[in-house]
Design an enzyme around this catalytic site. Sequence first.
Site, PDB file in Angstrom:
ATOM      1  N   LYS A   1      70.455  38.396  75.630  1.00 61.54           N
ATOM      2  CA  LYS A   1      70.590  38.431  74.158  1.00 61.54           C
ATOM      3  C   LYS A   1      69.691  39.539  73.648  1.00 61.54           C
ATOM      4  CE  LYS A   1      72.883  36.168  71.057  1.00 61.54           C
ATOM      5  NZ  LYS A   1      74.113  35.380  71.224  1.00 61.54           N
TER       6      LYS A   1
ATOM      7  N   ASP B   1      76.977  39.527  67.396  1.00 64.54           N
ATOM      8  CA  ASP B   1      76.485  38.177  67.098  1.00 64.54           C
ATOM      9  C   ASP B   1      76.278  38.178  65.575  1.00 64.54           C
ATOM     10  OD1 ASP B   1      75.448  35.660  68.673  1.00 64.54           O
ATOM     11  OD2 ASP B   1      73.973  35.974  67.113  1.00 64.54           O
TER      12      ASP B   1
HETATM   13  N1  GLU Z   1      77.294  36.452  70.532  1.00 66.50           N
HETATM   14  C1  GLU Z   1      78.365  35.738  71.155  1.00 66.50           C
HETATM   15  C2  GLU Z   1      77.834  34.501  71.829  1.00 66.50           C
HETATM   16  O1  GLU Z   1      76.888  33.913  71.347  1.00 66.50           O
HETATM   17  C3  GLU Z   1      79.227  36.625  72.025  1.00 66.50           C
HETATM   18  C4  GLU Z   1      78.517  37.299  73.149  1.00 66.50           C
HETATM   19  C5  GLU Z   1      79.361  38.299  73.912  1.00 66.50           C
HETATM   20  O2  GLU Z   1      80.530  38.465  73.622  1.00 66.50           O
HETATM   21  O3  GLU Z   1      78.781  38.918  74.827  1.00 66.50           O
HETATM   22  O4  GLU Z   1      78.333  34.021  72.816  1.00 66.50           O
END
Ligand code: GLU
Length: 446
Positions: A124, A164
Amino acid sequence: MKVQTIMADLERKHPGESEYLQAVQEVLESIEEVYNLHPEFEKAKIVERMVEPDRIFTFRVTWVDDKGEIQTNLGYRIQFNSAIGPYKGGIRFHKAVNPSMLKFLGFEQTFKNALTTLPMGGAKGGSDFDPVGKSDAEIMRFCQAFMWELWNNIGPDTDVPAGDVGVGGREIGYMYGMYKKLAREYNTGVLTGKGMTWGGSLIRPEATGFGALYFVEHMLAKAGKSIKGATVAISGFGNVAWGAATKATELGAKVVAISGPDGVVYNPEGMNKEKLDYMLALRASNRNIVAPFAEKFADATFIPGKKAWSIKCDIALPCAFQNELNGDDAAELVANGTWCAAEVSNMGCTPEAIATFQGAGILFAPGKAVNAGGVATSGLEMTQNAMHISWSAAEVDSKLHYIMESIHAACVKYGTQEDGYINYVKGANIAGFMKVAQAMLEQGIV
Ligand code: GLU
């Protein structure tokens, strides 16, 4: 493994990192029993290794605003776990971003990605940059400055960021443009959530919300219920809320609430195409208020300062932010007759809220299972990029269906209690954990 001992150690090492500690505690409580049946996990100290990220990059992001003033923000990328694939997870731009928030999200992402059936590790990233009220040019300059620092630590087989909260297609575009310039390579697979003309996948914008509703459909079918005719309250009005509202409406449910930081819109007649399109326009306006929805549609009413959970509904879908639904909200929902709650946001419910739902015996499923369709479709985008092809929307959607069905089945397999109640929290945590733990075990002490 003793949860209390590990938690005490983590609290001492990371004081005040409340979201991170909350996420770890929930997983450890779920897996304790299974873990202790596997002495080989204990011997390899799998849990002690899994709760700490592999590494954290922290960097300064300096950019120039429209007034010509210099602004400085903090940027982060947390590479949490790469046991089953390259690091993978979104980037969050929000004024409250800090290491605790991103560590909780990276930790959750590791298990979520394991559930998708695809080979992706957990990561993240983000910044305390606040996009609210920023001009398009400011957003672009910030994204470029952010990528200037990050580009050298990511790659299609290393670490693949995505969107996100606060990061959508526009931001991914600006970041990719800068990445391409710095790396001097057209490496589409380095980011997901891209535009359709330059390596993006059809269905990715809808995937988190659509996937969530596919999961809910399975959960309801298993309980002998149907979404048709059900009332649904949704928090938020961004991309995820929009996807969920769109699919819920298509499946015959009535979306009676959406919300923002300013309050809730009560929408007793449900959604239609015009309203769903307007949700997107409202989000794109960058003002972060939902009130204008009720000014535009006469059948809707804006209630300032109230949450979506104050509206009577059958199904509650938190789609905005962590801990947005607390114990009191859960009690109000249960008292109003809600019979299903599914987290579409990551860790949308507090532990008290989850205990209230489960105590009342209503259907409840956690974010790492329910919202995994987003990152799963990112995984499908990576596959298409690696193969230099694009699948049709129908093909991606059918794969997404299959993935959500598999996740649901894994939750049922590991979460069904003796009394027949399906503890989806436990099921998702154990299923995700077992896969990552096995991979770590087989790869030795690294
Ligand atoms: N931010 C999204 C999640 O919490 C997507 C992450 C992504 O596609 O890598 O899963």
